[in-house]
Design an enzyme around this catalytic site. Sequence first.
Site, short mmCIF file in Angstrom:
data_model
loop_
_atom_site.label_atom_id
_atom_site.label_comp_id
_atom_site.label_asym_id
_atom_site.label_seq_id
_atom_site.Cartn_x
_atom_site.Cartn_y
_atom_site.Cartn_z
N ASN A 109 0.85 -1.19 0.00
CA ASN A 109 0.00 0.00 0.00
C ASN A 109 0.89 1.25 0.00
OD1 ASN A 109 -2.41 1.55 0.23
ND2 ASN A 109 -2.10 1.75 2.44
N HIS A 111 0.75 5.26 1.13
CA HIS A 111 -0.06 6.15 1.97
C HIS A 111 0.61 7.52 2.05
CE1 HIS A 111 -2.94 7.30 4.99
NE2 HIS A 111 -1.96 7.79 5.72
N SER A 138 4.61 6.95 2.55
CA SER A 138 5.15 5.67 3.02
C SER A 138 4.63 4.54 2.14
CB SER A 138 4.65 5.36 4.44
OG SER A 138 4.85 6.44 5.32
N ASP A 147 -3.83 1.23 7.20
CA ASP A 147 -2.55 1.92 7.07
C ASP A 147 -1.54 1.46 8.13
OD1 ASP A 147 -3.55 3.36 4.87
OD2 ASP A 147 -4.46 4.83 6.21
C1 GRF Z 1 -2.57 9.55 -3.27
O1 GRF Z 1 -2.04 10.42 -2.32
C2 GRF Z 1 -2.72 8.19 -2.67
O2 GRF Z 1 -1.66 7.83 -1.83
C3 GRF Z 1 -3.98 8.41 -1.91
O3 GRF Z 1 -4.83 9.03 -2.84
C4 GRF Z 1 -4.02 9.95 -3.58
C5 GRF Z 1 -4.37 9.90 -5.04
O4 GRF Z 1 -3.94 8.70 -5.59
N1 GRF Z 1 -4.44 7.29 -1.20
P1 GRF Z 1 -4.08 8.29 -7.12
O5 GRF Z 1 -3.81 9.50 -7.98
O6 GRF Z 1 -5.50 7.80 -7.33
O7 GRF Z 1 -3.07 7.21 -7.31
#
Ligand code: GRF
Length: 217
Positions: A109, A111, A138, A147
């Site tokens: 994952n 985060h 992370s 998380d």
């Molecule tokens: C990112 O910060 C991801 O870590 C979080 O949502 C944001 C957007 O992610 N959980 P993405 O563009 O859909 O990959």
Amino acid sequence: MKNKIGVLVSGGGTNLQSIIDQIHNKNSHDAIISCVISNTPSAYALRRAQQAGIPNHVIEHINYPDRTSFEQALIQVFDQYEVNLVCLAGFMRVLEDGFIQNYQGRILNIHPSLLPHFRGLHTHQRALDHQHKEHGCSVHFATAELDGGPLVIQAHEPILANDDAESLAQRVLEKEHIIYPLCIQWLCDGTIKCENEVAYYQGKALTQPLRLDEISI
Ligand code: GRF
């Protein structure tokens, strides 16, 4: 044997894009993305998968009576593609132990915080509200704890005096796009692994996460 990656998404999919660009499209002998599943039909991430020619499916959690049956449906689709490594990339559902056990040590994952700070949502605003001097992101092996799970690597980002949640999120996201594909590649080539909820890097147990600014890539 090539690792077959299944990616779970819910939103824009910029992290998915970084995995497509840095692993899937490079004809790596270690890995391909076999399938992308979104729990929301409108996720732009699905379009990214289509554009890259990657099989993609919508499995809406609202169509299932409980988490277990939703997760069984995810596993069923991943099984069709022989997925053996799962990446959560902006996937906005908590996963139960049954799903996690099915891919033991093979779920990562990303985060947007320096865990264990700020699990859950709105991490950028919370880092600002707490007047932290730095923030970041992370990558960790996923467990059933939201998380939680053994940390592998973090990228630190200084918080600037004029930052708001959006400007901070943007810079952190750029770092996410570096550390996530890197970690996935490491899991595919055996540089990292997870056993009994301990993360290992080059065969050594990690007592604290690696830092992007301290490793040479
Ligand atoms: C990112 O910060 C991801 O870590 C979080 O949502 C944001 C957007 O992610 N959980 P993405 O563009 O859909 O990959």
